[in-house]
Scaffold this motif. Structure first.
Motif, PDB file in Angstrom:
ATOM      1  N   ILE A  74       0.861  -1.168   0.000  1.00 17.31           N
ATOM      2  CA  ILE A  74       0.000   0.000   0.000  1.00 17.31           C
ATOM      3  C   ILE A  74       0.905   1.227   0.000  1.00 17.31           C
ATOM      4  O   ILE A  74       2.036   1.159   0.464  1.00 17.31           O
ATOM      5  N   LEU A 249      -7.240   8.074   1.220  1.00 20.45           N
ATOM      6  CA  LEU A 249      -8.198   7.043   1.573  1.00 20.45           C
ATOM      7  C   LEU A 249      -9.221   6.812   0.458  1.00 20.45           C
ATOM      8  O   LEU A 249      -9.540   5.660   0.152  1.00 20.45           O
ATOM      9  N   ILE A 252      -7.641   4.444  -2.028  1.00 16.26           N
ATOM     10  CA  ILE A 252      -7.664   3.044  -1.583  1.00 16.26           C
ATOM     11  C   ILE A 252      -9.077   2.495  -1.713  1.00 16.26           C
ATOM     12  O   ILE A 252      -9.290   1.382  -2.213  1.00 16.26           O
ATOM     13  N   ALA A 253     -10.066   3.290  -1.280  1.00 16.69           N
ATOM     14  CA  ALA A 253     -11.461   2.848  -1.343  1.00 16.69           C
ATOM     15  C   ALA A 253     -11.868   2.564  -2.787  1.00 16.69           C
ATOM     16  O   ALA A 253     -12.527   1.560  -3.059  1.00 16.69           O
ATOM     17  N   VAL A 256     -10.497  -0.722  -3.952  1.00  7.29           N
ATOM     18  CA  VAL A 256     -11.147  -1.868  -3.317  1.00  7.29           C
ATOM     19  C   VAL A 256     -12.583  -2.023  -3.799  1.00  7.29           C
ATOM     20  O   VAL A 256     -13.054  -3.136  -4.044  1.00  7.29           O
ATOM     21  N   ILE A 262      -7.419  -6.279  -1.449  1.00  2.00           N
ATOM     22  CA  ILE A 262      -6.511  -5.385  -0.725  1.00  2.00           C
ATOM     23  C   ILE A 262      -5.239  -6.127  -0.341  1.00  2.00           C
ATOM     24  O   ILE A 262      -4.198  -5.526  -0.101  1.00  2.00           O
ATOM     25  N   TYR A 300     -20.577   7.170   3.527  1.00  2.00           N
ATOM     26  CA  TYR A 300     -19.336   6.768   2.873  1.00  2.00           C
ATOM     27  C   TYR A 300     -18.835   5.427   3.421  1.00  2.00           C
ATOM     28  O   TYR A 300     -18.555   4.487   2.666  1.00  2.00           O
ATOM     29  N   GLY A 301     -18.775   5.342   4.756  1.00  2.00           N
ATOM     30  CA  GLY A 301     -18.326   4.097   5.379  1.00  2.00           C
ATOM     31  C   GLY A 301     -19.275   2.953   5.107  1.00  2.00           C
ATOM     32  O   GLY A 301     -18.855   1.834   4.785  1.00  2.00           O
ATOM     33  N   ALA A 302     -20.590   3.241   5.225  1.00  2.00           N
ATOM     34  CA  ALA A 302     -21.588   2.191   5.028  1.00  2.00           C
ATOM     35  C   ALA A 302     -21.529   1.659   3.598  1.00  2.00           C
ATOM     36  O   ALA A 302     -21.664   0.449   3.368  1.00  2.00           O
ATOM     37  N   ILE A 304     -18.913   1.502   1.564  1.00  2.00           N
ATOM     38  CA  ILE A 304     -17.748   0.625   1.370  1.00  2.00           C
ATOM     39  C   ILE A 304     -18.051  -0.767   1.917  1.00  2.00           C
ATOM     40  O   ILE A 304     -17.837  -1.786   1.247  1.00  2.00           O
ATOM     41  N   ILE A 305     -18.591  -0.816   3.156  1.00  2.00           N
ATOM     42  CA  ILE A 305     -18.874  -2.122   3.755  1.00  2.00           C
ATOM     43  C   ILE A 305     -19.933  -2.866   2.944  1.00  2.00           C
ATOM     44  O   ILE A 305     -19.789  -4.054   2.637  1.00  2.00           O
ATOM     45  N   LEU A 308     -18.512  -4.305  -0.291  1.00  2.00           N
ATOM     46  CA  LEU A 308     -17.647  -5.466  -0.088  1.00  2.00           C
ATOM     47  C   LEU A 308     -18.459  -6.689   0.313  1.00  2.00           C
ATOM     48  O   LEU A 308     -18.171  -7.810  -0.107  1.00  2.00           O
TER      49      LEU A 308
ATOM     50  N   ILE B 141     -14.286  -9.432   5.625  1.00  2.00           N
ATOM     51  CA  ILE B 141     -13.616  -8.325   4.945  1.00  2.00           C
ATOM     52  C   ILE B 141     -12.270  -8.129   5.644  1.00  2.00           C
ATOM     53  O   ILE B 141     -12.213  -8.153   6.867  1.00  2.00           O
ATOM     54  N   ALA B 149     -13.557   1.703   6.668  1.00  2.00           N
ATOM     55  CA  ALA B 149     -14.963   2.079   6.509  1.00  2.00           C
ATOM     56  C   ALA B 149     -15.595   2.434   7.851  1.00  2.00           C
ATOM     57  O   ALA B 149     -16.292   3.451   7.968  1.00  2.00           O
ATOM     58  N   ALA B 152     -14.801   5.874   9.096  1.00  2.00           N
ATOM     59  CA  ALA B 152     -15.624   6.950   8.539  1.00  2.00           C
ATOM     60  C   ALA B 152     -16.942   7.048   9.301  1.00  2.00           C
ATOM     61  O   ALA B 152     -17.420   8.146   9.615  1.00  2.00           O
ATOM     62  N   ILE B 153     -17.519   5.885   9.640  1.00  2.00           N
ATOM     63  CA  ILE B 153     -18.794   5.901  10.373  1.00  2.00           C
ATOM     64  C   ILE B 153     -18.599   6.503  11.767  1.00  2.00           C
ATOM     65  O   ILE B 153     -19.396   7.336  12.216  1.00  2.00           O
TER      66      ILE B 153
END
Lengths: 319, 367
Positions: A74, A249, A252-253, A256, A262, A300-302, A304-305, A308, B141, B149, B152-153
């Protein structure tokens, strides 16, 4: 038949899901603008081109990042590599501005590659150290303020202007993309990058010059970050402190989300492009909806999860 | 790598000869080489700092340094546990920030309310870690991207709670926690207002130092001795071997992330008490995460997992912090400080690289 094809080509699944998500984001955003303003701003070619222009900077950074991630490494130094390249390019000016900017990126990549490939320091920590060193150099160079020097005309033309209605930055992104795809698909270097990402011992025992491959991959990443810095300085007419920080970030996101592993070894370049577009459009739709920063971060976080998890859904349990 | 899986109590309890015990000592020394190196480096640097400081060797300086190091030390401890698994937790700084913002709302009022508030803060840190663990284990994951991720949350939640920096915490608590043990006792009227003779030997110690020791002794050391704790080391050494041995892999992974969240929560709570406010600062959260990784590496924990421990990371943090304290007493121009910090970090992480240049069989490098 589609299901069968999906099952056969595991690499395509993330790209299809991410592509569908892009359409979904566009539809949701359009529904919102239709309801509030009565226009479909999001679907106008001009708006989309504008978003792609912003996306080009992230796209170029992500292209380099992807090469390093395919290795199983990375590159966290892209933020200040980008900034340093932009600052040096504007400081030098004249015809040498762009070569100097890309050269700064190459030099940072060279240092990273030596540290990771030859000294075997984990890339996560070595590139972090490089990032701190580059930041230190730039703070010492500029005195901690935004440099007064401006971008050259050529940088501005590449970063901000348009040819036949299409932003020039998009052409640069396309050129970088073609180069990266050629390297990954058609050269020994590209094959070696995937091989090392899968199993470094095996690649070494097959006679691949693993150290030099790692060095080359980090130099590609550095050069991409440097080029993005040059373009970004052209876009905003000057360089400023920390201009590269918001790119690490998301880059990277994007890689992925595009389906690259990753941990290295698998992933297609088309996926990275789709990932970049998805992130840029998501950001833009959220800002149209005037979503506060808090909500944006959570979504944003939700996303990505969720992406995946969706990719995993099609694969059999392993590891 | 796997030599740390079994703690001492797993060894046969039969009486051992003196010679054998001497051998054990050497082994312990060799196993903890990087930890001892970090401690020695810190001791050396800190001695130099105190000698150069105009008010060196006073409780005042000690208290100030301890306050500045505590939060990062906790975040570094938090980072260590997923690293022992062979993973990485990019959310520790964000969880710390989130708990910091929660604390700025809850830790005020009557003693009962404050106690409940503190409990809620620690619980929310652990909960955030638990969620991380579940995403990693059940979502399958990789930790690095899962925690990217969830970070961020967590930052989103922090911003929701504190759109602008502010809030207020109990003033007595702020004073008591960020000073010496004597001041702590005086504030809460314990041990004859801090003047009891039995307190005298430790009265000069800063409260954060005591707190750090308490966390290690009451939380980490007992946890490490459990099957779950040992499984964390086993997973880092070889996950397939741990699986074949029938160790509870999922439970250990979730526990590792939960404990990491808890430690990060303690750090966030302390930062809130120290600054008497909450601040959902995104760059600060990132800086804490990155510095925590650096602390872990300097503290001798292997990034591939299986060896090291949070105590080393504490000393890693102290080394990092002493270097920045040093800038103040040695008159380094402020503009050169970030460069100096970066070079020290790079040099510190490259130290381990000597191994790469010495190794005989290149294949050994790829493990």
């Amino acid at each position: 038949m589609t299901a069968l094809r999906l099952a056969l080509r595991a690499d395509d699944r993330p790209i299809l899901i991410a592509g569908a998500s892009i359409v979904l984001i566009l539809l949701a955003g359009t529904a919102y603008t239709m309801a509030t303003q009565g226009t479909a701003t999001l679907l106008s070619p001009n708006y989309l081109l504008q978003q792609l222009q912003v996306g080009a900077f992230l796209g170029i950074v992500s292209a380099g990042m992807m090469v390093v991630i395919l290795l199983g490494h990375i590159d966290l130094s892209v933020s200040w590599t980008l900034t340093a390249a932009a600052m040096m390019a504007t400081a030098v000016g004249g015809p040498w501005a762009i070569p100097v900017g890309v050269g700064v990126g190459l030099a940072a990549g060279l240092a990273n590659g030596l540290g990771v490939g030859y000294l075997r320091v984990p890339s996560m920590i070595f590139t972090l150290g490089m990032d701190a060193v580059l930041r230190g150099l730039m703070v010492a160079h500029t005195g901690g303020f935004a440099p007064q020097t401006a971008a050259t005309d050529l940088m501005r033309a590449l970063g901000a202007e348009r040819t036949a209605g299409v932003p020039n930055a998009l052409f640069v992104w396309a050129a970088v993309s073609v180069l990266i795809v050629l390297v990954l698909k058609r050269t020994v270097l590209g094959r070696a990058i995937y091989a090392i990402g899968n199993r470094e011992q095996a690649a070494y025992l097959s006679g691949m010059p693993t150290r030099r491959v790692i060095l080359a991959a980090f130099m590609i990443s550095g050069a991409c970050a440097g080029l993005a810095g040059v373009l970004l300085a052209g876009y905003s007419t000057k360089a400023y402190q920390g201009m590269g920080v918001p790119y690490v970030l998301p880059a990277i996101a994007a890689v992925v989300i595009g389906g690259a592993n990753i941990l290295g070894g698998s992933g297609r370049y088309a996926g990275t492009v789709v990932g970049v577009v998805l992130i840029v459009l998501l950001n833009s739709v959220l800002s149209i909806m005037q979503m506060p920063e808090a909500g944006r971060q959570i979504i944003y976080g939700a996303v990505i999860i969720a992406m995946l998890l969706a990719y995993r859904g099609g694969k059999l349990a392993h590891t | 790598m796997s030599d740390q899986v079994l703690p001492a109590d797993a060894a046969p309890a039969a009486p051992r000869s003196g010679r054998r015990r001497g051998g054990d000592w050497l082994l312990v020394l060799r196993q903890n080489g990087s930890l001892l190196f970090a401690i020695a480096l810190f001791a050396l640097l800190y001695l130099g700092y105190h000698l150069a400081h105009p008010r060196g060797f006073t409780t005042q300086v000690l208290v100030q340094n301890a306050n500045e190091a505590f939060t990062l030390a906790m975040v570094a401890m938090a980072q260590t546990i997923p690293v022992l698994l062979g993973g990485l937790d990019l959310s520790v700084g964000a969880v710390m920030t989130m708990v910091n913002c929660i604390a700025s709302h809850l830790v005020i009022g009557s003693p009962g309310q404050i106690a409940l508030g503190i409990l809620a803060c620690l619980a929310s840190g652990a909960l955030a870690g638990f969620v991380n663990g579940c995403v990693v284990v059940y979502g399958r994951i990789p930790p690095i991207i899962a925690t990217l991720a969830t970070a961020a949350i967590a930052i989103g939640v922090a911003l929701l709670l504190r759109p602008t920096p502010g809030g207020k915490l109990d003033e007595d608590l702020n004073w008591a926690m960020t000073n010496s043990v004597a001041d702590f006792a005086e504030t809460f009227g314990l041990a004859d207002g801090g003047k009891a003779p039995w307190l005298a030997p430790v009265a000069w110690l800063p409260v954060p130092v005591v707190l750090l020791v308490l966390v290690v002794v009451l939380v980490w050391l007992p946890f490490r001795r459990t099957v779950t704790g040992r499984t964390i080391y086993a997973i880092g050494s070889s996950e397939s071997a741990a699986y074949m041995s029938g160790l509870p892999l999922n439970r250990a992974k979730i526990a590792a992330f939960t404990l990491a969240g808890f430690f990060a929560g303690v750090g966030g709570l302390f930062l809130a008490i120290q600054t008497s406010s909450g601040n959902a600062d995104l760059p600060q959260a990132g800086a804490y995460t990155l510095n925590s990784i650096a602390s872990v590496v300097i503290g001798g924990t292997s990034l591939v997992g299986g060896s090291g421990g949070p105590v080393g990371s504490i000393f890693g943090t102290l080394v990092l912090r002493v270097i920045s304290f040093g800038f103040r007493v040695f008159d380094i121009p402020p503009l050169l400080q970030p460069l100096f910090e970066g070079l020290v970090l790079l040099a510190a992480v490259s130290l381990g690289a000597a191994r790469a240049l010495r190794v005989r069989n290149t294949l050994d490098l790829f493990r």
